[in-house]
Design a protein around this motif. Structure first.
Motif, mmCIF file in Angstrom:
data_model
loop_
_atom_site.group_PDB
_atom_site.id
_atom_site.type_symbol
_atom_site.label_atom_id
_atom_site.label_comp_id
_atom_site.label_asym_id
_atom_site.label_seq_id
_atom_site.Cartn_x
_atom_site.Cartn_y
_atom_site.Cartn_z
ATOM 1 N N PHE A 254 17.646 67.557 51.810
ATOM 2 C CA PHE A 254 16.714 66.828 52.668
ATOM 3 C C PHE A 254 17.183 65.408 52.962
ATOM 4 C CE2 PHE A 254 12.851 69.427 51.054
ATOM 5 C CZ PHE A 254 13.071 70.391 52.008
ATOM 6 N N GLY A 255 17.995 64.842 52.073
ATOM 7 C CA GLY A 255 18.366 63.442 52.214
ATOM 8 C C GLY A 255 17.220 62.536 51.795
ATOM 9 N N LEU A 256 16.352 63.050 50.928
ATOM 10 C CA LEU A 256 15.146 62.368 50.480
ATOM 11 C C LEU A 256 15.465 61.046 49.788
ATOM 12 C CD1 LEU A 256 12.167 64.021 48.781
ATOM 13 C CD2 LEU A 256 13.290 62.159 47.610
ATOM 14 N N GLU A 257 14.697 60.014 50.127
ATOM 15 C CA GLU A 257 14.836 58.703 49.506
ATOM 16 C C GLU A 257 13.458 58.217 49.080
ATOM 17 O OE1 GLU A 257 16.159 54.141 50.657
ATOM 18 O OE2 GLU A 257 16.407 55.734 52.133
ATOM 19 N N VAL B 31 12.190 61.070 54.476
ATOM 20 C CA VAL B 31 13.153 62.139 54.748
ATOM 21 C C VAL B 31 13.646 61.936 56.171
ATOM 22 C CG1 VAL B 31 13.523 64.626 54.973
ATOM 23 C CG2 VAL B 31 12.070 63.735 53.126
ATOM 24 N N PRO B 32 14.962 61.699 56.319
ATOM 25 C CA PRO B 32 15.492 61.475 57.668
ATOM 26 C C PRO B 32 15.499 62.767 58.483
ATOM 27 C CG PRO B 32 17.270 61.458 56.054
ATOM 28 C CD PRO B 32 15.989 61.587 55.290
ATOM 29 N N PHE B 33 15.253 62.629 59.774
ATOM 30 C CA PHE B 33 15.279 63.786 60.659
ATOM 31 C C PHE B 33 16.688 64.370 60.718
ATOM 32 C CE2 PHE B 33 16.257 65.674 64.759
ATOM 33 C CZ PHE B 33 15.320 66.684 64.783
ATOM 34 N N LYS B 34 16.762 65.701 60.675
ATOM 35 C CA LYS B 34 18.015 66.438 60.894
ATOM 36 C C LYS B 34 17.694 67.573 61.859
ATOM 37 C CE LYS B 34 19.908 65.719 56.255
ATOM 38 N NZ LYS B 34 20.422 66.396 55.053
ATOM 39 N N LYS B 35 18.602 67.883 62.743
ATOM 40 C CA LYS B 35 18.387 68.975 63.709
ATOM 41 C C LYS B 35 18.083 70.294 62.999
ATOM 42 C CE LYS B 35 20.070 67.026 67.782
ATOM 43 N NZ LYS B 35 18.901 66.498 68.436
ATOM 44 N N VAL C 257 7.908 64.753 66.090
ATOM 45 C CA VAL C 257 9.004 64.524 67.028
ATOM 46 C C VAL C 257 10.296 64.369 66.230
ATOM 47 C CG1 VAL C 257 7.530 63.510 68.809
ATOM 48 C CG2 VAL C 257 8.545 62.029 67.066
ATOM 49 N N GLU C 258 11.386 64.149 66.916
ATOM 50 C CA GLU C 258 12.687 64.013 66.255
ATOM 51 C C GLU C 258 12.835 62.632 65.619
ATOM 52 O OE1 GLU C 258 14.980 65.168 69.789
ATOM 53 O OE2 GLU C 258 15.794 66.790 68.552
ATOM 54 N N GLU C 259 12.017 62.372 64.611
ATOM 55 C CA GLU C 259 12.036 61.118 63.862
ATOM 56 C C GLU C 259 11.842 61.422 62.384
ATOM 57 O OE1 GLU C 259 9.003 58.519 65.339
ATOM 58 O OE2 GLU C 259 9.893 58.373 67.329
ATOM 59 N N ASP C 260 12.139 60.426 61.555
ATOM 60 C CA ASP C 260 11.987 60.558 60.110
ATOM 61 C C ASP C 260 10.532 60.805 59.731
ATOM 62 O OD1 ASP C 260 14.643 59.828 60.224
ATOM 63 O OD2 ASP C 260 14.344 57.834 59.348
ATOM 64 N N ILE C 261 10.358 61.354 58.536
ATOM 65 C CA ILE C 261 9.030 61.575 57.961
ATOM 66 C C ILE C 261 8.872 60.630 56.771
ATOM 67 C CG2 ILE C 261 7.592 63.192 56.611
ATOM 68 C CD1 ILE C 261 7.643 63.989 59.518
#
Length: 146
Positions: A26-29, A42-46, A99-103
């Motif tokens: 996820f790239g969770l921080e 969590v950064p957006f990923k396609k 949308v295509e943005e971070d959560i």
């Protein structure tokens, strides 16, 4: 590990970000961690798109983020590394399209006892005031008896 200051949660932060394979994918921080509260990004990923026509996050990914944030908040109340926390139940309401943005997930313990914890999680995007999803998570807590 029980309800101590920010510095006392450094191992928990490290473990959640680096020792859990799904969280690495996820790239969770962890943005903030304190007793009974955690916020994560969590950064957006396609790869997280569930609706390819509208480019919306997959609901299952959002649920996994909420569960992780809730479990992390619950873990701030654990007394030792031998204690365990496990998801018993989770309900999530999807309120607004993503949308295509971070959560950003904000998890706060509502009630914590010897054997269970109830955590509310709000998921946000950008500078929105209203959450895109709300989750109520219930965790079992197994405390080391020694």
């Amino acid at each position: 590990m029980q309800e101590k200051g920010q510095d006392d949660h450094s191992f928990l932060k490290h473990a959640i970000e680096n020792m859990m394979p799904a969280n690495k994918i996820f790239g969770l921080e962890i943005m903030e961690i304190k007793p009974r509260y955690v916020s994560i990004k969590v950064p957006f990923k396609k790869e997280f798109i569930g609706d390819y026509l509208q480019k919306r996050w997959h609901g299952g990914i959002l649920a996994a983020i909420a569960d992780t944030a809730g479990g992390a908040a619950g873990a701030t109340t654990l007394d030792s590394l031998q204690d365990r926390i496990n998801t018993l139940d989770m309900r999530i309401d999807y309120l607004h399209p993503t949308v295509e943005e971070d959560i950003l997930a904000k998890a706060k313990i509502v009630k914590s006892g010897k054997a269970t914890a109830v955590v509310d999680v709000e998921l946000f995007q950008s500078e929105q005031k209203d959450p895109v999803a709300l989750a109520r998570c219930i965790y079992s807590i197994h405390r080391n008896s020694s």
